[in-house]
Design an enzyme around this catalytic site. Structure first.
Site: not given
Ligand code: AMP
Length: 279
Positions: A58, A27-28, A144-145, A33-34, A182, A184
């Site tokens: 969502q 989601m950018g 991501g886990q 992590g990304h 995150s 967020r």
């Molecule tokens: P999002 O942009 O929050 O929807 O996350 C996109 C992807 O990045 C999802 O598969 C998340 O699980 C992964 N992700 C987000 N935060 C982390 C993190 N701290 N470590 C590993 N993967 C992450």
């Protein structure tokens, strides 16, 4: 790096590719992590695509869709530096044209944990991920886990619908002090940033108890909740010790256990988790 806005553009790019393609859906507002997912894709796949789409379906009314952080120019620069081949950043109208009325829903698994607090969340996730997998046609897709239930739900969807992609789950990337990265976290100002450490501290406590021989899940949940209650800025949404695949709560930790929690810190809802018995 190509930037695509339409489904048709992605499909015509995809058709002329030879070799494996890896997809990282996001989601950018990208962070390390990304980028850890992008690097895993870069190492395994000949071509790497990243999607950036803040998926409105969502989010429930009253959630943070309108204020969800966005910075596409910065995201594109980060992805360019990771040698990503293509970014798919569609508009909402491109993904949900007028009259859109088809949903992908995984039952059971989605009623628990995040689904109990956010009843329409996973229907949005599975619908958009099914669409992205169909549009991009990756050999592998990276998740991501951090979003452990999302990973379990996506694995189940791909299995049940015979979607021809391998789902790769990768470890949580954290700040030096333990806070899981995150998008967020940008909401956490001042004392909330410090208070947010209760999540990783509660998980560390669960691990210490388990390492010390505690097998009773109820005891672990209770100690975690007590630790979080001691932080006045925090309020518990759930604390769970469950089977990592079925998400059914465990009584006894006699196999790998997903310890997960959702906590509100001021106005921000944060999630985190760890797997006991697998590391
Ligand atoms: P999002 O942009 O929050 O929807 O996350 C996109 C992807 O990045 C999802 O598969 C998340 O699980 C992964 N992700 C987000 N935060 C982390 C993190 N701290 N470590 C590993 N993967 C992450």
């Amino acid at each position: 790096m190509r930037v695509f806005r339409t489904v048709a553009e992605v499909r015509s790019w995809r058709r002329q590719l030879a070799g494996d393609l890896g997809l990282v859906p996001t989601m950018g507002y990208l962070h390390e992590g990304h980028l850890s997912l992008v690097r895993a894709a870069r190492a395994a796949d000949a071509h790497v695509a990243v999607s950036i789409f803040v998926n409105p379906t969502q989010f429930a009314p009253g959630e943070d869709l309108a204020r969800y952080p966005r910075d596409e120019a910065r995201d594109l620069a980060l992805l360019e530096a990771e040698r990503v081949d293509a970014v798919f950043a569609p508009s909402v109208a491109e993904m949900y044209p007028p009259g859109f009325s088809t949903w992908v829903e995984v039952e059971g698994l989605t009623a628990r944990l995040e689904g109990a607090s956010r009843p329409t969340h996973f229907r949005g996730v599975t619908t958009v991920v099914a669409k992205l997998l169909d549009i991009v046609q990756p050999r592998r897709a990276y998740f991501g886990q951090k979003d452990a239930q999302q990973l379990a739900v996506v694995r189940r969807m791909v299995r049940d619908l015979d979607i021809d992609a391998e789902i790769i789950g990768l470890p949580i990337v954290r700040e030096a002090d333990g806070l899981a990265l995150s998008s967020r976290n940008v909401y956490l100002a001042g004392d909330d940033r410090r208070a947010a450490l209760v999540l990783s501290r509660a998980l560390a406590l669960a691990r210490r108890m388990s390492d010390g021989g505690v097998r009773e899940a109820k005891a672990i949940r209770a100690e975690m909740e007590a630790l979080i209650r001691a932080e006045p800025r925090a309020s518990v949404d759930y604390v769970s010790v469950a089977d990592p695949d079925t998400l059914v709560e465990l009584e006894t930790i006699d196999r790998p256990a997903l310890v997960s929690l959702a906590v509100r810190i001021g106005g921000t809802r944060l999630i985190d988790n760890t797997i006991l018995g697998a590391e």
